[in-house]
Enzyme design. Structure first.
Site, PDB file in Angstrom:
ATOM      1  N   GLY A  74       0.838  -1.109  -0.059  1.00 49.07           N
ATOM      2  CA  GLY A  74      -0.205  -0.140   0.200  1.00 49.07           C
ATOM      3  C   GLY A  74       0.904   1.170   0.165  1.00 49.07           C
ATOM      4  O   GLY A  74       0.616   2.264   0.409  1.00 49.07           O
ATOM      5  N   LEU A  75       1.853   1.242  -0.852  1.00 47.71           N
ATOM      6  CA  LEU A  75       2.830   2.344  -0.971  1.00 47.71           C
ATOM      7  C   LEU A  75       3.042   3.089   0.500  1.00 47.71           C
ATOM      8  O   LEU A  75       3.260   4.296   0.495  1.00 47.71           O
ATOM      9  CB  LEU A  75       2.143   3.144  -1.865  1.00 47.71           C
ATOM     10  CG  LEU A  75       2.082   2.841  -3.363  1.00 47.71           C
ATOM     11  CD1 LEU A  75       1.268   3.601  -4.174  1.00 47.71           C
ATOM     12  CD2 LEU A  75       3.575   2.746  -4.032  1.00 47.71           C
ATOM     13  N   CYS A 132      -0.365   0.472  -9.274  1.00 45.19           N
ATOM     14  CA  CYS A 132      -0.290  -0.266  -7.904  1.00 45.19           C
ATOM     15  C   CYS A 132      -1.455  -0.915  -7.695  1.00 45.19           C
ATOM     16  O   CYS A 132      -2.488  -0.244  -7.629  1.00 45.19           O
ATOM     17  CB  CYS A 132       0.114   0.718  -7.094  1.00 45.19           C
ATOM     18  SG  CYS A 132      -0.035  -0.016  -5.199  1.00 45.19           S
ATOM     19  N   LYS A 167       4.857   3.102 -15.661  1.00 46.91           N
ATOM     20  CA  LYS A 167       4.946   1.571 -15.457  1.00 46.91           C
ATOM     21  C   LYS A 167       3.394   1.067 -15.648  1.00 46.91           C
ATOM     22  O   LYS A 167       2.409   1.598 -14.899  1.00 46.91           O
ATOM     23  CB  LYS A 167       5.257   1.512 -13.891  1.00 46.91           C
ATOM     24  CG  LYS A 167       5.440  -0.080 -13.521  1.00 46.91           C
ATOM     25  CD  LYS A 167       6.227   0.137 -12.166  1.00 46.91           C
ATOM     26  CE  LYS A 167       6.459  -1.370 -11.714  1.00 46.91           C
ATOM     27  NZ  LYS A 167       7.052  -1.314 -10.781  1.00 46.91           N
ATOM     28  N   ILE A 193       6.099  -5.651 -16.302  1.00 42.83           N
ATOM     29  CA  ILE A 193       4.663  -5.357 -15.790  1.00 42.83           C
ATOM     30  C   ILE A 193       4.917  -5.017 -14.351  1.00 42.83           C
ATOM     31  O   ILE A 193       5.709  -5.702 -13.685  1.00 42.83           O
ATOM     32  CB  ILE A 193       3.844  -6.678 -15.966  1.00 42.83           C
ATOM     33  CG1 ILE A 193       4.526  -8.092 -15.393  1.00 42.83           C
ATOM     34  CG2 ILE A 193       3.476  -6.692 -17.402  1.00 42.83           C
ATOM     35  CD1 ILE A 193       3.380  -8.986 -15.678  1.00 42.83           C
ATOM     36  N   ASN A 194       3.969  -4.354 -13.818  1.00 43.59           N
ATOM     37  CA  ASN A 194       3.934  -4.391 -12.269  1.00 43.59           C
ATOM     38  C   ASN A 194       2.967  -5.650 -11.868  1.00 43.59           C
ATOM     39  O   ASN A 194       2.990  -6.625 -12.750  1.00 43.59           O
ATOM     40  CB  ASN A 194       2.755  -3.186 -11.833  1.00 43.59           C
ATOM     41  CG  ASN A 194       3.263  -2.789 -10.436  1.00 43.59           C
ATOM     42  OD1 ASN A 194       3.362  -3.549  -9.441  1.00 43.59           O
ATOM     43  ND2 ASN A 194       2.935  -1.616  -9.949  1.00 43.59           N
ATOM     44  N   THR A 195       2.479  -5.796 -10.631  1.00 44.15           N
ATOM     45  CA  THR A 195       2.113  -7.185 -10.304  1.00 44.15           C
ATOM     46  C   THR A 195       0.608  -7.598 -10.587  1.00 44.15           C
ATOM     47  O   THR A 195      -0.062  -6.722 -10.951  1.00 44.15           O
ATOM     48  CB  THR A 195       2.253  -7.290  -8.749  1.00 44.15           C
ATOM     49  OG1 THR A 195       1.495  -6.097  -8.315  1.00 44.15           O
ATOM     50  CG2 THR A 195       3.673  -7.088  -8.132  1.00 44.15           C
ATOM     51  N   THR A 268      11.615  -9.053  -6.912  1.00 44.95           N
ATOM     52  CA  THR A 268      11.289 -10.352  -5.942  1.00 44.95           C
ATOM     53  C   THR A 268      12.565 -11.192  -5.943  1.00 44.95           C
ATOM     54  O   THR A 268      12.686 -11.299  -4.668  1.00 44.95           O
ATOM     55  CB  THR A 268      10.167 -11.321  -6.734  1.00 44.95           C
ATOM     56  OG1 THR A 268       8.979 -10.657  -6.940  1.00 44.95           O
ATOM     57  CG2 THR A 268       9.723 -12.557  -5.713  1.00 44.95           C
TER      58      THR A 268
HETATM   59  C1  SIN Z   1       2.794  -1.289  -2.692  1.00 47.04           C
HETATM   60  O1  SIN Z   1       3.402  -0.480  -2.269  1.00 47.04           O
HETATM   61  O2  SIN Z   1       1.664  -1.704  -2.661  1.00 47.04           O
HETATM   62  C2  SIN Z   1       3.492  -2.127  -4.170  1.00 47.04           C
HETATM   63  C3  SIN Z   1       3.536  -1.101  -5.090  1.00 47.04           C
HETATM   64  C4  SIN Z   1       3.156  -1.496  -6.302  1.00 47.04           C
HETATM   65  O3  SIN Z   1       2.657  -2.671  -6.570  1.00 47.04           O
HETATM   66  O4  SIN Z   1       3.066  -0.493  -7.258  1.00 47.04           O
END
Ligand code: SIN
Length: 304
Positions: A74-75, A132, A167, A193-195, A268
């Site tokens: 959550g940043l 995110c 991104k 890619i992001n997640t 990761t």
């Molecule tokens: C996060 O802080 O939740 C991860 C950041 C992201 O996936 O962009």
């Protein structure tokens, strides 16, 4: 012994090698210095920054899966003011380009951050996080709407003179549409890619395992998806790509480069082995020696 040239270009950025640390996995560069000399990566991307400080999402925020991890951080970050007061001097001491990842809840947030970060030469470029999955009212909500991707890119470019990286999130039907929107908005570089949006359930408690219910899946499980998306985007857009998603070895990195990435980011893998970036660079060199390839640039997009 052949002389290897690992340099690569991302728009106006010249990198001494193509391996970048992914945002959120190496703090502000110096946290890992016991394990990874911060001068080794091609560039360092720091943790996502928001205007206000954020404590992030409720715990648990991270869990392992059979082939990767789920996070719902959550940043968590100190916010713009604290970043400028305490982190800027830290990144200013690094001898590699430092990319600052920015996130927001509105178009104005992105524009504001871009404008405030513009005066600092310690920052080599911005990585704009429209992806995110763990941010209510922002993050991925921007990256799943091509009109918003366009507008975010446009507003950041309007306010920031350096290289702008957008991104992208994989949680879309058509990744090329999002990449083309970023290009239309003026992006200089695309990272992907992001997640992948995902979850886990605690079968003893009979409840979602993560405090925020959903999280983002990263690691080897997502590599084939990431590679497919990099390949698709590289086939259609002309700006440079930073490929990421489950890169654990030099050979994984080479796959992304062959798919069209000019550089790769490692995330990761660093959480498992904080020295992974250095190892991956050595493994890329081993591949180049084995295949008698002098310049990494010659491999970019060779599988397209
Ligand atoms: C996060 O802080 O939740 C991860 C950041 C992201 O996936 O962009």
């Amino acid at each position: 012994m052949i002389e290897l040239d690992l340099t690569t270009r991302l728009a106006s950025l010249k990198l001494k090698n193509p391996v970048i640390t992914a945002s959120g996995t190496c703090g502000y560069g110096e946290e890992l210095k016991e394990y990874l000399d911060p001068d080794i990566p091609g560039a360092i991307t720091v943790k996502g920054l928001t205007i206000k400080p954020s404590v992030g999402n409720p715990a648990p925020r991270i869990t392992e899966t059979p082939a990767g991890i789920l996070n719902s951080i959550g940043l968590e970050n100190p916010g713009l003011e604290e970043f400028l007061a305490t982190k800027l001097s830290v990144i200013g001491k690094l001898n590699v380009p430092v990319l600052v990842n920015i996130s927001g809840h509105s178009l104005d947030d992105f524009a504001f951050l871009a404008e405030k970060l513009a005066p600092y030469p310690q920052i080599a470029g911005l990585e704009v996080n429209v992806s995110c999955p763990n941010l209510a009212g922002g993050g991925m909500a921007f990256g799943t709407d091509s009109e918003l991707v366009y507008r975010v890119a446009y507003r950041v470019k309007e306010n920031y003179p350096g290289p702008v990286i957008i991104k992208l999130t994989p949680n879309v039907t058509d990744i090329v549409e999002m990449a083309e929107a970023a290009v239309a908005g003026g992006a200089d570089i695309i990272s992907l890619i992001n997640t992948l949006l995902a979850m886990a359930i605690d079968i003893d408690d009979k409840r979602p395992l993560l405090g925020n219910t959903f999280g983002g899946l990263s690691g080897p499980a997502i590599k084939p998806v990431a590679l497919r998306m990099v390949y698709q985007v590289a086939s259609r857009v002309k700006i440079p790509i930073i490929g990421m998603g489950g890169i654990m070895t030099g050979r994984d990195a080479i796959e992304f480069i062959l798919a069209g990435a000019s550089a790769v980011a490692v995330g990761t893998a660093t959480l498992i082995d904080p020295g992974a970036v250095a190892r991956i660079i050595e493994e890329i060199k081993e591949y180049m020696i084995e295949k008698e390839i002098k310049r990494i640039k010659d491999l970019i997009g060779q599988a397209l």
